[in-house]
Design a protein around this motif. Structure first.
Motif, PDB file in Angstrom:
ATOM      1  N   VAL A   7      11.600 -37.877 -27.282  1.00  0.00           N
ATOM      2  CA  VAL A   7      11.774 -37.439 -25.990  1.00  0.00           C
ATOM      3  C   VAL A   7      12.752 -37.058 -25.643  1.00  0.00           C
ATOM      4  CG1 VAL A   7      11.152 -38.542 -24.437  1.00  0.00           C
ATOM      5  CG2 VAL A   7       9.616 -39.177 -26.167  1.00  0.00           C
ATOM      6  N   CYS A   8      13.937 -37.950 -25.810  1.00  0.00           N
ATOM      7  CA  CYS A   8      14.703 -37.424 -25.389  1.00  0.00           C
ATOM      8  C   CYS A   8      15.714 -36.092 -24.949  1.00  0.00           C
ATOM      9  CB  CYS A   8      15.910 -38.220 -25.482  1.00  0.00           C
ATOM     10  SG  CYS A   8      16.063 -40.031 -24.958  1.00  0.00           S
ATOM     11  N   GLU A   9      15.237 -35.782 -26.583  1.00  0.00           N
ATOM     12  CA  GLU A   9      15.402 -34.560 -27.232  1.00  0.00           C
ATOM     13  C   GLU A   9      14.821 -33.213 -26.462  1.00  0.00           C
ATOM     14  OE1 GLU A   9      15.968 -34.204 -31.503  1.00  0.00           O
ATOM     15  OE2 GLU A   9      16.756 -36.232 -31.572  1.00  0.00           O
ATOM     16  N   THR A  10      13.221 -33.511 -27.131  1.00  0.00           N
ATOM     17  CA  THR A  10      12.229 -32.503 -26.459  1.00  0.00           C
ATOM     18  C   THR A  10      11.498 -32.376 -25.121  1.00  0.00           C
ATOM     19  OG1 THR A  10      10.338 -33.915 -27.343  1.00  0.00           O
ATOM     20  CG2 THR A  10      11.273 -33.033 -29.069  1.00  0.00           C
ATOM     21  N   ALA A  11      11.454 -33.846 -24.366  1.00  0.00           N
ATOM     22  CA  ALA A  11      10.674 -33.739 -22.754  1.00  0.00           C
ATOM     23  C   ALA A  11      11.387 -32.807 -21.775  1.00  0.00           C
ATOM     24  CB  ALA A  11      10.518 -35.171 -22.567  1.00  0.00           C
ATOM     25  N   THR A  12      10.487 -32.016 -20.990  1.00  0.00           N
ATOM     26  CA  THR A  12      11.095 -32.034 -20.488  1.00  0.00           C
ATOM     27  C   THR A  12      11.814 -32.037 -19.028  1.00  0.00           C
ATOM     28  OG1 THR A  12       8.860 -31.659 -18.414  1.00  0.00           O
ATOM     29  CG2 THR A  12       9.800 -30.032 -20.574  1.00  0.00           C
ATOM     30  N   ASP A  13      11.902 -32.190 -17.672  1.00  0.00           N
ATOM     31  CA  ASP A  13      13.203 -32.791 -16.924  1.00  0.00           C
ATOM     32  C   ASP A  13      11.331 -33.563 -16.148  1.00  0.00           C
ATOM     33  OD1 ASP A  13      15.348 -32.649 -17.404  1.00  0.00           O
ATOM     34  OD2 ASP A  13      15.655 -31.315 -15.886  1.00  0.00           O
ATOM     35  N   GLU A  14      10.795 -32.702 -15.770  1.00  0.00           N
ATOM     36  CA  GLU A  14       9.416 -32.967 -15.151  1.00  0.00           C
ATOM     37  C   GLU A  14       8.585 -33.998 -15.862  1.00  0.00           C
ATOM     38  OE1 GLU A  14       6.226 -30.144 -13.150  1.00  0.00           O
ATOM     39  OE2 GLU A  14       5.978 -30.138 -14.924  1.00  0.00           O
ATOM     40  N   GLU A  15       8.583 -34.302 -17.435  1.00  0.00           N
ATOM     41  CA  GLU A  15       8.178 -35.145 -17.900  1.00  0.00           C
ATOM     42  C   GLU A  15       8.225 -36.217 -17.953  1.00  0.00           C
ATOM     43  OE1 GLU A  15       5.428 -32.517 -21.255  1.00  0.00           O
ATOM     44  OE2 GLU A  15       7.522 -32.651 -21.604  1.00  0.00           O
ATOM     45  N   ILE A  16       9.721 -36.654 -18.310  1.00  0.00           N
ATOM     46  CA  ILE A  16      10.578 -37.838 -17.963  1.00  0.00           C
ATOM     47  C   ILE A  16      10.388 -38.128 -16.013  1.00  0.00           C
ATOM     48  CG2 ILE A  16      12.914 -38.435 -17.792  1.00  0.00           C
ATOM     49  CD1 ILE A  16      13.489 -36.921 -20.694  1.00  0.00           C
ATOM     50  N   ALA A  17      10.336 -37.474 -15.701  1.00  0.00           N
ATOM     51  CA  ALA A  17       9.944 -37.966 -14.082  1.00  0.00           C
ATOM     52  C   ALA A  17       8.964 -38.356 -14.429  1.00  0.00           C
ATOM     53  CB  ALA A  17       9.943 -36.782 -12.993  1.00  0.00           C
ATOM     54  N   GLY A  18       7.749 -37.715 -15.084  1.00  0.00           N
ATOM     55  CA  GLY A  18       6.222 -38.300 -14.463  1.00  0.00           C
ATOM     56  C   GLY A  18       6.416 -39.864 -15.717  1.00  0.00           C
ATOM     57  N   LEU A  19       7.083 -39.949 -16.930  1.00  0.00           N
ATOM     58  CA  LEU A  19       7.185 -41.777 -17.613  1.00  0.00           C
ATOM     59  C   LEU A  19       8.398 -42.171 -15.770  1.00  0.00           C
ATOM     60  CD1 LEU A  19       8.022 -40.898 -20.997  1.00  0.00           C
ATOM     61  CD2 LEU A  19       6.406 -42.310 -20.476  1.00  0.00           C
ATOM     62  N   ILE A  20       9.145 -41.718 -15.336  1.00  0.00           N
ATOM     63  CA  ILE A  20       9.697 -43.332 -14.446  1.00  0.00           C
ATOM     64  C   ILE A  20       8.597 -43.236 -13.580  1.00  0.00           C
ATOM     65  CG2 ILE A  20      11.441 -43.659 -13.006  1.00  0.00           C
ATOM     66  CD1 ILE A  20      12.866 -40.980 -15.098  1.00  0.00           C
ATOM     67  N   GLU A  21       7.668 -42.365 -13.381  1.00  0.00           N
ATOM     68  CA  GLU A  21       6.854 -42.630 -11.518  1.00  0.00           C
ATOM     69  C   GLU A  21       5.579 -43.872 -12.781  1.00  0.00           C
ATOM     70  OE1 GLU A  21       3.387 -42.632  -9.429  1.00  0.00           O
ATOM     71  OE2 GLU A  21       3.682 -41.565 -11.414  1.00  0.00           O
ATOM     72  N   LEU A  22       5.070 -42.957 -13.621  1.00  0.00           N
ATOM     73  CA  LEU A  22       4.711 -44.099 -14.009  1.00  0.00           C
ATOM     74  C   LEU A  22       5.106 -45.798 -14.092  1.00  0.00           C
ATOM     75  CD1 LEU A  22       1.734 -44.591 -15.940  1.00  0.00           C
ATOM     76  CD2 LEU A  22       2.308 -44.109 -17.687  1.00  0.00           C
ATOM     77  N   HIS A  23       5.758 -45.798 -14.614  1.00  0.00           N
ATOM     78  CA  HIS A  23       6.484 -47.389 -14.427  1.00  0.00           C
ATOM     79  C   HIS A  23       7.010 -47.361 -13.386  1.00  0.00           C
ATOM     80  CE1 HIS A  23      10.279 -50.276 -15.587  1.00  0.00           C
ATOM     81  NE2 HIS A  23      10.824 -49.361 -14.556  1.00  0.00           N
ATOM     82  N   GLU A  24       6.950 -47.065 -12.048  1.00  0.00           N
ATOM     83  CA  GLU A  24       7.266 -47.417 -11.585  1.00  0.00           C
ATOM     84  C   GLU A  24       5.771 -48.446 -10.344  1.00  0.00           C
ATOM     85  OE1 GLU A  24       9.888 -47.955  -9.940  1.00  0.00           O
ATOM     86  OE2 GLU A  24      11.015 -47.223 -10.704  1.00  0.00           O
ATOM     87  N   ARG A  25       5.419 -46.969 -11.000  1.00  0.00           N
ATOM     88  CA  ARG A  25       3.731 -48.098 -10.547  1.00  0.00           C
ATOM     89  C   ARG A  25       3.107 -49.057 -10.746  1.00  0.00           C
ATOM     90  NH1 ARG A  25      -0.402 -43.265 -12.616  1.00  0.00           N
ATOM     91  NH2 ARG A  25      -1.713 -44.634 -12.407  1.00  0.00           N
ATOM     92  N   MET A  26       3.533 -49.209 -12.581  1.00  0.00           N
ATOM     93  CA  MET A  26       3.197 -50.407 -13.291  1.00  0.00           C
ATOM     94  C   MET A  26       4.430 -51.263 -12.715  1.00  0.00           C
ATOM     95  SD  MET A  26       4.463 -49.783 -17.384  1.00  0.00           S
ATOM     96  CE  MET A  26       4.641 -51.052 -17.110  1.00  0.00           C
ATOM     97  N   MET A  27       5.143 -51.442 -12.024  1.00  0.00           N
ATOM     98  CA  MET A  27       6.560 -52.390 -11.157  1.00  0.00           C
ATOM     99  C   MET A  27       5.435 -53.064 -10.390  1.00  0.00           C
ATOM    100  SD  MET A  27       8.550 -53.170 -13.150  1.00  0.00           S
ATOM    101  CE  MET A  27       7.181 -52.989 -15.084  1.00  0.00           C
TER     102      MET A  27
END
Length: 217
Positions: free
Chosen positions: A100-120
């Protein structure tokens, strides 16, 4: 269970499968026990056909064993089953984190982080089932963003079988807090695009999951 769980709206098959899956995850339908189809059909307010279709879906996920003419039972995993699956899943998600750190776009990584924030958000209110479902989505999306279809297939298969196990891993407050700390480490690694750090965080998280659930098996 009460009649308040009656099924309404959206895809009947999907909703029945979702509701029965939740009953398995929560432990209302116990591992190794026969599913009382007649009672559930009545309480869900549906006919036999969509219920049977839902059971077949759950059987494909590894949560239910359908026995012709004998009724269906909730699959019960042994401690060795769980250990083996978590061991493999840990290595799959370690690889996923690196990719993921090699292939994901900035937007995709931002989406994962946003999902984490909703979890929190759900963690702060101690709303366990919505937290759990977003947690499952986080792990699934991470595998998806690896862009490796073989990895996705095996990750999804094992994750589906471990749904109840992953849920009980957060039963104790200290275990849940530990899992949240693990996820915060994952997000820190994602933010840095540090594949080695993220891979290790994923692997360690699954190893700790075994420590959290082994005494419940």
């Amino acid at each position: 269970m009460s009649s308040t769980i009656a099924i309404t709206n959206r895809s009947l098959h999907d909703q029945v499968a979702s509701r029965v899956r939740d009953l398995i995850i929560e432990g209302t339908l116990e591992p190794g026990k026969r599913i009382d189809e007649a009672r559930l059909i009545d309480e869900l307010g549906i006919s036999r056909t969509p219920f049977r279709e839902a059971l077949r879906t759950l059987a494909a996920e590894g949560l239910v064993i359908v026995r012709p003419s004998k009724g269906s039972i909730v699959r019960k995993l042994t401690a060795q089953d769980v250990f083996s699956m978590l061991q493999v899943l840990g290595n799959l998600e370690k690889l996923a984190g690196e990719l993921v750190c090699e292939t994901a776009t900035d937007e995709e990584i931002a989406g994962l982080i946003e999902l984490h924030e909703r979890m929190m958000g759900y963690y702060r209110t101690r709303d366990r089932m919505p937290y759990y479902k977003l947690n499952q989505e986080f792990h699934s999306r991470l595998a998806e963003l690896s862009k490796n279809e073989t990895l996705q297939e095996f990750q999804a298969n094992i994750q589906a079988r471990l749904k109840r196990i992953r849920y009980i891993g957060n039963e104790k407050p200290e275990y849940w807090a530990g899992a949240v700390k693990d996820h915060e480490e994952m997000v820190a690694a994602l933010s840095e695009r540090n594949g080695k750090r993220l891979g290790e965080a994923m692997s360690n998280h699954l190893a700790k999951t075994w420590d959290r659930v082994k005494d419940s098996l």
